[in-house]
Design a protein around this motif. Structure first.
Motif, short mmCIF file in Angstrom:
data_model
loop_
_atom_site.label_atom_id
_atom_site.label_comp_id
_atom_site.label_asym_id
_atom_site.label_seq_id
_atom_site.Cartn_x
_atom_site.Cartn_y
_atom_site.Cartn_z
N GLY A 114 22.69 67.11 58.56
CA GLY A 114 23.08 65.72 58.43
C GLY A 114 24.01 65.17 59.49
O GLY A 114 24.39 64.00 59.45
N VAL A 115 24.37 66.01 60.47
CA VAL A 115 25.30 65.53 61.50
C VAL A 115 24.61 64.65 62.55
O VAL A 115 25.26 63.90 63.27
CB VAL A 115 26.03 66.69 62.23
N GLY A 116 23.29 64.78 62.64
CA GLY A 116 22.55 63.97 63.61
C GLY A 116 21.84 64.78 64.68
O GLY A 116 21.54 64.27 65.75
N LYS A 117 21.51 66.04 64.37
CA LYS A 117 20.80 66.89 65.34
C LYS A 117 19.47 66.26 65.75
O LYS A 117 19.13 66.20 66.92
CB LYS A 117 20.51 68.27 64.74
N THR A 118 18.72 65.83 64.72
CA THR A 118 17.38 65.31 65.00
C THR A 118 17.46 63.98 65.75
O THR A 118 16.69 63.75 66.70
CB THR A 118 16.59 65.18 63.69
N ALA A 119 18.40 63.15 65.36
CA ALA A 119 18.57 61.87 66.06
C ALA A 119 18.96 62.13 67.52
O ALA A 119 18.38 61.56 68.45
CB ALA A 119 19.65 61.03 65.37
N LYS A 179 25.68 71.47 61.64
CA LYS A 179 25.48 71.39 60.18
C LYS A 179 24.38 70.39 59.84
O LYS A 179 24.05 69.54 60.66
CB LYS A 179 26.77 70.89 59.52
N ASP A 188 16.02 54.53 60.89
CA ASP A 188 15.76 55.67 59.99
C ASP A 188 15.49 55.18 58.58
O ASP A 188 14.60 55.68 57.90
CB ASP A 188 16.93 56.65 60.01
N PRO A 205 28.55 56.72 69.30
CA PRO A 205 29.09 55.85 68.27
C PRO A 205 28.26 55.90 67.00
O PRO A 205 27.09 56.27 67.04
CB PRO A 205 28.98 54.46 68.91
N TYR A 206 28.87 55.54 65.89
CA TYR A 206 28.07 55.22 64.72
C TYR A 206 27.25 54.00 65.12
O TYR A 206 27.78 53.04 65.64
CB TYR A 206 28.94 54.90 63.50
N ASN A 207 25.95 54.07 64.91
CA ASN A 207 25.10 53.02 65.44
C ASN A 207 24.19 52.44 64.34
O ASN A 207 23.38 53.15 63.76
CB ASN A 207 24.26 53.60 66.58
N ASN A 234 29.21 62.98 66.94
CA ASN A 234 28.31 61.88 66.60
C ASN A 234 28.94 60.99 65.53
O ASN A 234 29.77 61.44 64.76
CB ASN A 234 26.98 62.46 66.11
N LYS A 235 28.51 59.74 65.50
CA LYS A 235 29.00 58.75 64.53
C LYS A 235 30.50 58.54 64.67
O LYS A 235 31.24 58.50 63.68
CB LYS A 235 28.65 59.18 63.09
N ILE A 266 20.37 52.83 64.68
CA ILE A 266 19.83 54.14 64.28
C ILE A 266 19.67 54.19 62.77
O ILE A 266 18.62 54.57 62.26
CB ILE A 266 20.77 55.28 64.76
N1 LIG Z 1 24.87 57.79 65.67
C1 LIG Z 1 24.43 57.50 64.43
N2 LIG Z 1 24.72 56.32 63.86
C2 LIG Z 1 24.29 56.04 62.62
N3 LIG Z 1 23.58 56.87 61.86
C3 LIG Z 1 23.25 58.07 62.37
C4 LIG Z 1 23.65 58.44 63.68
N4 LIG Z 1 23.17 59.70 63.91
C5 LIG Z 1 22.51 60.07 62.80
N5 LIG Z 1 22.56 59.11 61.86
C6 LIG Z 1 22.00 59.18 60.49
O1 LIG Z 1 22.46 60.35 59.87
C7 LIG Z 1 21.44 60.95 59.08
C8 LIG Z 1 21.22 62.38 59.51
O2 LIG Z 1 20.71 62.40 60.82
P1 LIG Z 1 19.74 63.56 61.32
O3 LIG Z 1 19.53 63.36 62.76
O4 LIG Z 1 18.55 63.64 60.45
O5 LIG Z 1 20.67 64.83 61.06
P2 LIG Z 1 20.32 66.40 61.12
O6 LIG Z 1 19.08 66.57 61.91
O7 LIG Z 1 21.51 67.04 61.75
O8 LIG Z 1 20.17 66.85 59.69
C9 LIG Z 1 20.21 60.07 59.26
O9 LIG Z 1 20.10 59.23 58.15
C10 LIG Z 1 20.49 59.27 60.52
O10 LIG Z 1 19.92 57.99 60.44
#
Ligand SMILES: Nc1ncnc2c1ncn2[C@@H]1O[C@H](COP(=O)(O)OP(=O)(O)O)[C@@H](O)[C@H]1O
Ligand SMILES: [Mg+2]
Length: 250
Positions: free
Chosen positions: A10-15, A8, A223, A214-216, A188-189, A219
């Motif tokens: 905002g879950v952190g795919k790109t991170a 979905k 960002d 972990p929630y980090n 994630n998180k 990161i």
């Molecule tokens: N492990 C993590 N800990 C803290 N924040 C995170 C973590 N992973 C992602 N985020 C935050 O969550 C938000 C969405 O991450 P993003 O990678 O852009 O998601 P997606 O690509 O799935 O839309 C960003 O603001 C990012 O900084």
């Protein structure tokens, strides 16, 4: 090996993709990174500048064809696309990057999309790893990038609902044109005190949970400030978890 990262928004795919590429790059392998999210921000988290996308090339070709002009050097359309794709490929010391950009507008230019897929499939053969950061929603994957995916990694937030979405993605994946050899899940998180619960739920839903990040704060801070996540230190806790995943599964 072709790996698609989905989940979905905002879950952190790109991170996760960024840390995955960072960890993989230590293995001295040839890596192609594909940003398949039209709302692309992977170049930012990787810390590279990208001038042109595959979408721009599609538009260029469309304009030339519509204006009934000749393609440069008497090239065929396929040759034109191919040469342009190689031209826009961003090469770094650690990986090459291709950004898909905006999808086709109305009035589907289907043959072009097929050619693009063919070109990307062919290009993929030159790499040990192709890592695709996808757009939320699976339907796009088959249409826009490649047909052969070895591994799909579904990223989810640590909630029962999130895990159920992962399960749904897994089921949906079985119905798509694209075939996945394996589907893994990364939560994630995740707060440390919930790790056990996340594992239990994943088990209940028959999901292959290969990692919990972990929630980090680092990161979030990078960002927030627009610092590329690629620059996270080696001892970053989330990155260490991604390295474990890479060593074990990739
Ligand atoms: N492990 C993590 N800990 C803290 N924040 C995170 C973590 N992973 C992602 N985020 C935050 O969550 C938000 C969405 O991450 P993003 O990678 O852009 O998601 P997606 O690509 O799935 O839309 C960003 O603001 C990012 O900084
Ligand atoms: Mg993203």
């Amino acid at each position: 090996m072709i790996v698609a990262v989905s989940g979905k928004g905002g879950v952190g795919k790109t991170a996760f993709t960024t840390l995955l590429v960072k960890a993989l790059s230590k293995k001295n392998k040839n890596i192609l990174v594909v940003d398949a999210d039209p709302d692309s921000n992977l170049p930012d988290t990787l810390g590279v500048e990208v001038e042109k996308t595959v979408g721009d090339i599609r538009e260029e070709l469309k304009k030339i064809v519509e204006s009934k002009k000749e393609l440069p050097g008497g090239m065929s359309k396929l040759e034109f696309l191919k040469s342009k794709i190689y031209e826009i490929l961003v090469e770094t010391d650690n990986y090459d990057l291709l950004v898909m950009g905006r999808p086709e507008g109305s009035g589907c230019y289907c043959s072009v999309n097929n050619w693009l897929r063919q070109i990307i499939d062919e290009l993929s053969k030159y790499y040990d790893y192709v890592i695709i950061d996808t757009e939320a929603g699976l339907e796009h994957l088959s249409r826009r990038t490649t047909q052969n995916v070895d591994l799909m990694i579904v990223v989810t937030d640590p909630s029962k609902r999130g895990l159920k979405t992962a399960e749904r993605i897994k089921k949906l994946a079985n119905e798509l044109e694209v075939k996945f050899k394996d589907i893994y899940v990364v939560a994630n998180k995740v707060k440390p005190e919930y790790e056990k619960l996340v594992e239990e739920y994943a088990k209940e839903l028959n999901l292959k949970l290969i990692g919990k990040l972990p929630y980090n704060k680092e990161i979030a801070e990078y960002d927030l400030k627009g610092i590329p996540l690629w620059n996270l230190p080696e001892d970053n806790e989330a990155y260490k978890r991604v390295k474990e995943i890479v060593d074990k599964y990739l």
